[in-house]
Each structure stands twice: as C-alpha cells, then as structure tokens.
Motif scaffolding. Structure first.
Motif, PDB file in Angstrom:
ATOM      1  N   SER A   2       0.854  -1.187   0.000  1.00  0.00           N
ATOM      2  CA  SER A   2       0.000   0.000   0.000  1.00  0.00           C
ATOM      3  C   SER A   2       0.892   1.240   0.000  1.00  0.00           C
ATOM      4  CB  SER A   2      -0.918   0.007   1.225  1.00  0.00           C
ATOM      5  OG  SER A   2      -0.141   0.067   2.406  1.00  0.00           O
ATOM      6  N   GLY A   3       0.288   2.378  -0.248  1.00  0.00           N
ATOM      7  CA  GLY A   3       1.022   3.639  -0.238  1.00  0.00           C
ATOM      8  C   GLY A   3       1.802   3.879  -1.520  1.00  0.00           C
ATOM      9  N   ASP A   4       2.450   5.015  -1.568  1.00  0.00           N
ATOM     10  CA  ASP A   4       3.186   5.470  -2.745  1.00  0.00           C
ATOM     11  C   ASP A   4       4.638   5.014  -2.629  1.00  0.00           C
ATOM     12  OD1 ASP A   4       3.969   6.772  -5.030  1.00  0.00           O
ATOM     13  OD2 ASP A   4       3.508   8.786  -4.315  1.00  0.00           O
ATOM     14  N   GLN A   5       4.982   3.936  -3.302  1.00  0.00           N
ATOM     15  CA  GLN A   5       6.338   3.383  -3.273  1.00  0.00           C
ATOM     16  C   GLN A   5       6.939   3.552  -4.667  1.00  0.00           C
ATOM     17  OE1 GLN A   5       7.020   2.548  -0.178  1.00  0.00           O
ATOM     18  NE2 GLN A   5       4.880   2.534   0.440  1.00  0.00           N
ATOM     19  N   ARG A   6       7.917   4.439  -4.816  1.00  0.00           N
ATOM     20  CA  ARG A   6       8.474   4.684  -6.143  1.00  0.00           C
ATOM     21  C   ARG A   6       9.901   5.195  -6.091  1.00  0.00           C
ATOM     22  NH1 ARG A   6       5.087   9.341  -8.997  1.00  0.00           N
ATOM     23  NH2 ARG A   6       3.361   8.352  -7.925  1.00  0.00           N
ATOM     24  N   ALA A   7      10.640   4.871  -7.153  1.00  0.00           N
ATOM     25  CA  ALA A   7      11.985   5.393  -7.401  1.00  0.00           C
ATOM     26  C   ALA A   7      12.063   5.569  -8.913  1.00  0.00           C
ATOM     27  CB  ALA A   7      13.048   4.424  -6.904  1.00  0.00           C
ATOM     28  N   GLU A   8      11.981   6.815  -9.391  1.00  0.00           N
ATOM     29  CA  GLU A   8      11.814   7.055 -10.832  1.00  0.00           C
ATOM     30  C   GLU A   8      12.554   8.301 -11.304  1.00  0.00           C
ATOM     31  OE1 GLU A   8       7.340   5.702 -11.801  1.00  0.00           O
ATOM     32  OE2 GLU A   8       7.528   7.550 -10.650  1.00  0.00           O
ATOM     33  N   ARG A   9      12.816   8.321 -12.607  1.00  0.00           N
ATOM     34  CA  ARG A   9      13.213   9.539 -13.311  1.00  0.00           C
ATOM     35  C   ARG A   9      12.041  10.002 -14.153  1.00  0.00           C
ATOM     36  NH1 ARG A   9      19.171   9.497 -16.146  1.00  0.00           N
ATOM     37  NH2 ARG A   9      20.398   9.400 -14.222  1.00  0.00           N
ATOM     38  N   ARG A  10      11.714  11.295 -14.030  1.00  0.00           N
ATOM     39  CA  ARG A  10      10.657  11.903 -14.824  1.00  0.00           C
ATOM     40  C   ARG A  10      11.293  12.928 -15.757  1.00  0.00           C
ATOM     41  NH1 ARG A  10       7.700  16.213 -16.108  1.00  0.00           N
ATOM     42  NH2 ARG A  10       5.436  16.288 -15.830  1.00  0.00           N
ATOM     43  N   TYR A  11      11.072  12.751 -17.057  1.00  0.00           N
ATOM     44  CA  TYR A  11      11.660  13.629 -18.068  1.00  0.00           C
ATOM     45  C   TYR A  11      10.702  14.754 -18.442  1.00  0.00           C
ATOM     46  CZ  TYR A  11      15.701  10.668 -18.416  1.00  0.00           C
ATOM     47  OH  TYR A  11      16.861  10.000 -18.111  1.00  0.00           O
ATOM     48  N   THR A  12      11.222  15.779 -19.107  1.00  0.00           N
ATOM     49  CA  THR A  12      10.436  16.965 -19.438  1.00  0.00           C
ATOM     50  C   THR A  12       9.299  16.635 -20.409  1.00  0.00           C
ATOM     51  OG1 THR A  12      12.021  17.547 -21.158  1.00  0.00           O
ATOM     52  CG2 THR A  12      12.287  18.620 -19.023  1.00  0.00           C
ATOM     53  N   THR A  13       8.282  17.453 -20.338  1.00  0.00           N
ATOM     54  CA  THR A  13       7.072  17.292 -21.148  1.00  0.00           C
ATOM     55  C   THR A  13       7.324  17.698 -22.593  1.00  0.00           C
ATOM     56  OG1 THR A  13       5.705  17.719 -19.210  1.00  0.00           O
ATOM     57  CG2 THR A  13       4.668  18.074 -21.361  1.00  0.00           C
ATOM     58  N   TYR A  14       6.694  16.960 -23.520  1.00  0.00           N
ATOM     59  CA  TYR A  14       6.701  17.329 -24.944  1.00  0.00           C
ATOM     60  C   TYR A  14       5.263  17.391 -25.445  1.00  0.00           C
ATOM     61  CZ  TYR A  14       6.286  12.225 -25.587  1.00  0.00           C
ATOM     62  OH  TYR A  14       5.889  10.917 -25.527  1.00  0.00           O
ATOM     63  N   THR A  15       5.051  18.180 -26.490  1.00  0.00           N
ATOM     64  CA  THR A  15       3.731  18.330 -27.087  1.00  0.00           C
ATOM     65  C   THR A  15       3.864  18.171 -28.590  1.00  0.00           C
ATOM     66  OG1 THR A  15       3.106  19.881 -25.344  1.00  0.00           O
ATOM     67  CG2 THR A  15       1.728  19.880 -27.316  1.00  0.00           C
ATOM     68  N   GLY A  16       3.053  17.307 -29.177  1.00  0.00           N
ATOM     69  CA  GLY A  16       3.060  17.108 -30.622  1.00  0.00           C
ATOM     70  C   GLY A  16       4.300  16.371 -31.105  1.00  0.00           C
ATOM     71  N   GLY A  17       4.298  15.998 -32.386  1.00  0.00           N
ATOM     72  CA  GLY A  17       5.439  15.350 -33.000  1.00  0.00           C
ATOM     73  C   GLY A  17       5.532  13.871 -32.655  1.00  0.00           C
ATOM     74  N   THR A  18       6.675  13.274 -32.999  1.00  0.00           N
ATOM     75  CA  THR A  18       6.943  11.862 -32.746  1.00  0.00           C
ATOM     76  C   THR A  18       8.181  11.757 -31.879  1.00  0.00           C
ATOM     77  OG1 THR A  18       5.982  11.256 -34.884  1.00  0.00           O
ATOM     78  CG2 THR A  18       7.386   9.613 -33.827  1.00  0.00           C
ATOM     79  N   HIS A  19       8.071  11.044 -30.758  1.00  0.00           N
ATOM     80  CA  HIS A  19       9.147  10.977 -29.766  1.00  0.00           C
ATOM     81  C   HIS A  19       9.444   9.520 -29.430  1.00  0.00           C
ATOM     82  CE1 HIS A  19       8.935  15.325 -28.922  1.00  0.00           C
ATOM     83  NE2 HIS A  19       7.700  15.145 -29.357  1.00  0.00           N
ATOM     84  N   GLN A  20      10.754   9.186 -29.397  1.00  0.00           N
ATOM     85  CA  GLN A  20      11.169   7.824 -29.074  1.00  0.00           C
ATOM     86  C   GLN A  20      12.036   7.804 -27.816  1.00  0.00           C
ATOM     87  OE1 GLN A  20      13.319   3.828 -30.899  1.00  0.00           O
ATOM     88  NE2 GLN A  20      12.944   5.527 -32.277  1.00  0.00           N
ATOM     89  N   PHE A  21      11.723   6.853 -26.940  1.00  0.00           N
ATOM     90  CA  PHE A  21      12.525   6.548 -25.753  1.00  0.00           C
ATOM     91  C   PHE A  21      13.176   5.197 -25.987  1.00  0.00           C
ATOM     92  CE2 PHE A  21      12.715   3.689 -22.125  1.00  0.00           C
ATOM     93  CZ  PHE A  21      13.479   4.395 -21.213  1.00  0.00           C
ATOM     94  N   GLU A  22      14.429   5.048 -25.527  1.00  0.00           N
ATOM     95  CA  GLU A  22      15.088   3.751 -25.517  1.00  0.00           C
ATOM     96  C   GLU A  22      15.843   3.592 -24.214  1.00  0.00           C
ATOM     97  OE1 GLU A  22      17.278   1.949 -28.959  1.00  0.00           O
ATOM     98  OE2 GLU A  22      18.990   2.356 -27.642  1.00  0.00           O
ATOM     99  N   GLY A  23      15.765   2.405 -23.641  1.00  0.00           N
ATOM    100  CA  GLY A  23      16.531   2.085 -22.443  1.00  0.00           C
ATOM    101  C   GLY A  23      16.517   0.590 -22.213  1.00  0.00           C
ATOM    102  N   SER A  24      17.533   0.092 -21.561  1.00  0.00           N
ATOM    103  CA  SER A  24      17.598  -1.327 -21.207  1.00  0.00           C
ATOM    104  C   SER A  24      17.545  -1.460 -19.693  1.00  0.00           C
ATOM    105  CB  SER A  24      18.896  -1.955 -21.727  1.00  0.00           C
ATOM    106  OG  SER A  24      18.904  -1.972 -23.135  1.00  0.00           O
TER     107      SER A  24
END
Length: 192
Positions: free
Chosen positions: A55-77
């Motif tokens: 229960s509760g908010d359990q997280r460890a994350e990276r949050r990247y900047t917002t984009y609007t429109g267009g085509t955007h690709q993320f890659e990671g392993s």
C-alpha cells in the motif's frame, strides 16, 4: 579538403539512427527530475523498492520533461538484479496538462511477464532476474503509441493529441509490492 569533410560531418551529428522505427531521428537530451517516495531509493541508474509494503506510494523514478506534438522515441535497457515482489511498473508514458495521468505503464510480474497495467495484456515474457531487456516506445502524438521489446514491436494503441512525458525506474502498481532492484542503462531519446 579535410576541413570541409569535418565541417560536413559536424552538421550531421544531431541526426541519429534509433534502434527501431523509420527515421530520420534527431537525438534529444531532455532534462529530468528524480522521484523517491516511500521505500524508493535511487543511486545513479539503479532503482530500488526496499520494502514489501502493498500500500502507499512506493516509487523510485526519473521523470523527463514534457513534450507536445510530433513523434518521440525513448530507448533504455533494464536488468532486474533482485525481485521478491511483483507487479512493479518499469516504464511509463504519462499525459500532462489538462488530461494529466497515466497513459501507458509497462510492468513486470515475478516470473518475468511484462504487461500493460491498463488492460493487463501481456507485452512480452522473459524479463527474469539477471536478463537484460531493451524497451523502446514511440509516441506519435495524435496517432499511435508503440512499444518494442528487444527490437520487436509488441504493442500499439491510439495516442490522443496533447502533452506527454516519459518515466522509468520502479513503481509499485496498485496490486503490486516490492522489493525489487532494477538497473537501467543506454537511456536515449529522439524526435522527428
């Protein structure tokens, strides 16, 4: 002559070939913030949930900047180095602005099944402890959001117009719990 060739190459460096999808792709370096909540812990590109709290908010994350429109690709392993919990979100595409909230969440169950949190469909299998898995998402805003695992397309859903951002790490889903340790590498972004 060499100076002209070198100059020509320097002009082409912003264009990069992505692992998946048709280009040309232009490399991005978006800024990010880190989010540690509950028993979440971040050390470089290692993301941990150290507790078995369901229960509760359990997280460890990276949050990247917002984009609007267009085509955007993320890659990671990612490579899960330990996991006694289950149902942990690893990669997220979020909507921002007036329609803010989760859009696509890729999660893992103990045993290695990767699935879409909204709908529950299986995306891939084999994400077991010690196995490296490459994830690519391509969001063509206003058209489609596609997910690739190890270079093969595994999912495609309609993508509404609006603003989005990418997140990765480890995040307890509503039905999940830790602990888990996930190492990410090869993080890249492109747009076209």
């Amino acid at each position: 002559m060499l100076a002209a060739v070198a100059t020509g190459l320097a002009v082409l460096t912003p264009v990069a070939d992505a692992q998946v999808g048709t280009g040309p792709w232009i490399s991005d370096s978006p800024s990010y913030s880190e989010q540690e909540r509950g028993c979440g812990d971040i050390s470089g590109l290692t993301f941990k949930l150290t507790c078995s709290t369901g229960s509760g908010d359990q997280r460890a994350e990276r949050r990247y900047t917002t984009y609007t429109g267009g085509t955007h690709q993320f890659e990671g392993s990612f490579k899960i180095t330990s996991m006694s919990g289950s149902r942990i979100s690893l990669k997220q595409t979020f909507r921002d602005g007036s329609s803010a909230g989760p859009f696509f969440l890729l999660a893992v169950e103990k045993g290695g099944r990767l699935y879409a949190v909204h709908g529950g469909e299986t995306i891939a299998t084999g994400a077991t402890v010690g196995t490296s898995v490459r994830v690519n998402t391509i969001n063509q805003v206003g058209s489609t959001h596609k997910v690739y695992i190890n270079g093969s397309q595994k999912d495609s859903v309609s993508s509404p117009s609006g603003s989005y951002y990418d997140k990765f790490g480890s995040y307890r889903t509503a039905s999940g719990k830790g602990p888990i340790t996930v190492e990410w590498s090869g993080i890249k972004f492109w747009h076209k």
